[in-house]
Design an enzyme around this catalytic site. Structure first.
Site, PDB file in Angstrom:
ATOM      1  N   TYR A   1      -1.855  -0.889  10.432  1.00 54.73           N
ATOM      2  CA  TYR A   1      -1.999  -1.336   9.040  1.00 54.73           C
ATOM      3  C   TYR A   1      -0.767  -0.915   8.229  1.00 54.73           C
ATOM      4  O   TYR A   1      -0.195  -1.716   7.485  1.00 54.73           O
ATOM      5  CB  TYR A   1      -3.272  -0.736   8.448  1.00 54.73           C
ATOM      6  CG  TYR A   1      -3.469  -0.985   6.971  1.00 54.73           C
ATOM      7  CD1 TYR A   1      -3.894  -2.226   6.508  1.00 54.73           C
ATOM      8  CD2 TYR A   1      -3.254   0.034   6.041  1.00 54.73           C
ATOM      9  CE1 TYR A   1      -4.087  -2.447   5.147  1.00 54.73           C
ATOM     10  CE2 TYR A   1      -3.448  -0.174   4.684  1.00 54.73           C
ATOM     11  CZ  TYR A   1      -3.859  -1.430   4.241  1.00 54.73           C
ATOM     12  OH  TYR A   1      -4.047  -1.639   2.894  1.00 54.73           O
TER      13      TYR A   1
ATOM     14  N   SER B   1       0.850  -1.203   0.000  1.00 52.20           N
ATOM     15  CA  SER B   1       0.000   0.000   0.000  1.00 52.20           C
ATOM     16  C   SER B   1       0.876   1.240   0.000  1.00 52.20           C
ATOM     17  O   SER B   1       1.991   1.236   0.546  1.00 52.20           O
ATOM     18  CB  SER B   1      -0.889   0.019   1.244  1.00 52.20           C
ATOM     19  OG  SER B   1      -1.539   1.268   1.336  1.00 52.20           O
TER      20      SER B   1
HETATM   21  N1  LIG Z   1      -8.645  -0.712  -1.502  1.00 51.33           N
HETATM   22  C1  LIG Z   1      -7.606   0.091  -1.438  1.00 51.33           C
HETATM   23  O1  LIG Z   1      -7.719   1.323  -1.608  1.00 51.33           O
HETATM   24  C2  LIG Z   1      -6.242  -0.445  -1.141  1.00 51.33           C
HETATM   25  C3  LIG Z   1      -5.173   0.471  -1.128  1.00 51.33           C
HETATM   26  C4  LIG Z   1      -3.896  -0.005  -0.876  1.00 51.33           C
HETATM   27  C5  LIG Z   1      -3.683  -1.350  -0.662  1.00 51.33           C
HETATM   28  N2  LIG Z   1      -4.735  -2.211  -0.679  1.00 51.33           N
HETATM   29  C6  LIG Z   1      -4.456  -3.631  -0.464  1.00 51.33           C
HETATM   30  O2  LIG Z   1      -5.026  -4.361  -1.542  1.00 51.33           O
HETATM   31  C7  LIG Z   1      -5.396  -5.668  -1.082  1.00 51.33           C
HETATM   32  C8  LIG Z   1      -6.845  -5.942  -1.415  1.00 51.33           C
HETATM   33  O3  LIG Z   1      -7.651  -4.955  -0.798  1.00 51.33           O
HETATM   34  P1  LIG Z   1      -9.202  -4.780  -1.136  1.00 51.33           P
HETATM   35  O4  LIG Z   1      -9.495  -3.350  -0.953  1.00 51.33           O
HETATM   36  O5  LIG Z   1      -9.506  -5.455  -2.417  1.00 51.33           O
HETATM   37  O6  LIG Z   1      -9.844  -5.604   0.091  1.00 51.33           O
HETATM   38  P2  LIG Z   1     -11.339  -6.115   0.296  1.00 51.33           P
HETATM   39  O7  LIG Z   1     -12.245  -5.590  -0.748  1.00 51.33           O
HETATM   40  O8  LIG Z   1     -11.648  -5.830   1.730  1.00 51.33           O
HETATM   41  O9  LIG Z   1     -11.209  -7.704   0.087  1.00 51.33           O
HETATM   42  C9  LIG Z   1     -10.473  -8.437   1.020  1.00 51.33           C
HETATM   43  C10 LIG Z   1     -10.259  -9.861   0.562  1.00 51.33           C
HETATM   44  O10 LIG Z   1      -9.432 -10.508   1.543  1.00 51.33           O
HETATM   45  C11 LIG Z   1     -10.115 -11.613   2.107  1.00 51.33           C
HETATM   46  N3  LIG Z   1      -9.880 -11.674   3.550  1.00 51.33           N
HETATM   47  C12 LIG Z   1     -10.242 -10.737   4.463  1.00 51.33           C
HETATM   48  N4  LIG Z   1      -9.927 -11.167   5.705  1.00 51.33           N
HETATM   49  C13 LIG Z   1      -9.378 -12.396   5.556  1.00 51.33           C
HETATM   50  C14 LIG Z   1      -8.910 -13.377   6.470  1.00 51.33           C
HETATM   51  N5  LIG Z   1      -8.962 -13.184   7.787  1.00 51.33           N
HETATM   52  N6  LIG Z   1      -8.415 -14.538   5.986  1.00 51.33           N
HETATM   53  C15 LIG Z   1      -8.395 -14.750   4.656  1.00 51.33           C
HETATM   54  N7  LIG Z   1      -8.829 -13.867   3.732  1.00 51.33           N
HETATM   55  C16 LIG Z   1      -9.333 -12.707   4.191  1.00 51.33           C
HETATM   56  C17 LIG Z   1     -11.602 -11.369   1.821  1.00 51.33           C
HETATM   57  O11 LIG Z   1     -12.311 -12.623   1.801  1.00 51.33           O
HETATM   58  P3  LIG Z   1     -13.921 -12.684   2.116  1.00 51.33           P
HETATM   59  O12 LIG Z   1     -14.603 -12.141   0.881  1.00 51.33           O
HETATM   60  O13 LIG Z   1     -14.210 -14.110   2.339  1.00 51.33           O
HETATM   61  O14 LIG Z   1     -14.160 -11.824   3.310  1.00 51.33           O
HETATM   62  C18 LIG Z   1     -11.527 -10.675   0.463  1.00 51.33           C
HETATM   63  O15 LIG Z   1     -11.371 -11.631  -0.555  1.00 51.33           O
HETATM   64  C19 LIG Z   1      -5.074  -5.685   0.411  1.00 51.33           C
HETATM   65  O16 LIG Z   1      -3.773  -6.214   0.600  1.00 51.33           O
HETATM   66  C20 LIG Z   1      -5.074  -4.216   0.778  1.00 51.33           C
HETATM   67  O17 LIG Z   1      -4.306  -3.967   1.930  1.00 51.33           O
HETATM   68  C21 LIG Z   1      -6.012  -1.789  -0.905  1.00 51.33           C
END
Ligand SMILES: NC(=O)c1ccc[n+]([C@@H]2O[C@H](COP(=O)([O-])OP(=O)(O)OC[C@H]3O[C@@H](n4cnc5c(N)ncnc54)[C@H](OP(=O)(O)O)[C@@H]3O)[C@@H](O)[C@H]2O)c1
Length: 257
Positions: A156, A144
């Site tokens: 985080y 991130s």
């Molecule tokens: N969104 C952003 O702006 C952003 C920015 C920078 C970095 N990131 C990074 O990008 C990545 C994806 O983020 P996102 O925004 O797509 O997240 P998201 O929409 O919240 O999706 C999270 C995913 O991770 C799984 N997950 C959550 N808790 C878990 C656990 N305890 N064990 C196993 N799997 C788990 C969820 O599965 P379920 O569907 O079963 O809950 C889902 O598939 C992450 O590494 C995040 O830190 C995101």
């Protein structure tokens, strides 16, 4: 599109958001994709169905990565789905953010849960995957931008800083096997993790204002960068962190004086 025909990939956290977009992109490029998720059966099924409708191949694997048995569960499901094939591409994407996890409010339980899912799990997934990944394989970790800009969610940010360090060191260790290790750092991307984007009228305009390309990121914006590292085109790039954020916080867009 890159050619990932006959390749396999595991994308953690692929039921929703950025992980789903990565799974769809790698499958569209020809890989058989393991769609890992924690609890949301319906979302995982939906991702697999979308991949299959588009002509790709995928299977779902459930594993709660905070649990002591999480990595074992993941690799049991992965072995079933791969049916003896190697794992060519590993994308460590699953993570959580606890928004109240600030310096004054974080509990030890919140701290440990974020580190368990965001750092411990990717580390031990890589450790286990290394016997399945052939020479020339790919490891891509999703970090991130909060590793270089400050936010109140300090725990985080610390977890993502650890991933950046992991990627650089591991790239050096695995280079003799031709395995590349790279890190992709999204900016603000419209996913469930960022539901706050849709909770007030000024959230999206304020992010847009600080982004050179004038919009919030979408999952596919991140997935396309991951696909570069996964493909043969990325063979000479390792140990790098790529900011994929539309030019977030590049500086003022106009002279303010
Ligand atoms: N969104 C952003 O702006 C952003 C920015 C920078 C970095 N990131 C990074 O990008 C990545 C994806 O983020 P996102 O925004 O797509 O997240 P998201 O929409 O919240 O999706 C999270 C995913 O991770 C799984 N997950 C959550 N808790 C878990 C656990 N305890 N064990 C196993 N799997 C788990 C969820 O599965 P379920 O569907 O079963 O809950 C889902 O598939 C992450 O590494 C995040 O830190 C995101």
């Amino acid at each position: 599109m890159a050619d990932l025909t006959d390749k396999t990939a595991l994308v953690t956290g692929a039921s929703r958001g950025i992980g789903r977009a990565i799974a769809e992109r790698l499958a569209a490029d020809g890989a058989l994709v393991a769609v890992h998720y924690a609890n949301n059966d319906a979302a995982a099924k939906d991702t697999v169905a979308a991949i299959e409708r588009a002509g790709g191949s995928a299977f779902a694997v459930r594993a709660e990565l905070a649990a002591a048995t999480g990595v074992d569960d993941l690799f049991a499901g992965l072995a079933d789905g791969l049916g003896g094939r190697p794992l060519d591409i590993l994308v460590n994407n699953a993570a959580i953010i606890t928004y109240e996890s600030t310096i004054d409010q974080t509990t030890p339980e919140q701290f440990e849960r974020q580190f368990a899912i965001n750092v411990r799990a990717p580390f031990f997934i890589i450790q286990r995957a290394l016997s399945l990944i052939p020479d020339g394989g790919r490891i891509i970790n999703i970090s991130s931008g909060v590793t270089w800009f400050a936010t109140p969610q300090i725990v985080y940010s610390m977890t993502k800083g650890a991933l950046n360090v992991l990627g650089r060191s591991l790239a050096n260790t695995l280079g003799s096997r031709g395995i590349t290790v790279n890190t992709v750092s999204p900016g603000v991307t419209d996913t469930d993790m960022n539901s706050w984007l849709h909770e007030t009228d000024d959230a999206i305009p304020s992010i847009t204002a600080m982004t050179a390309l004038d919009r919030v990121g979408q999952g596919a914006d991140i997935a396309d960068a991951v696909a570069f590292f996964a493909a043969d085109d990325g063979r000479w790039v390792t140990g790098q962190t790529l900011e994929v954020n539309g030019g977030l916080y590049l500086g003022p867009k106009a002279q303010a004086w």
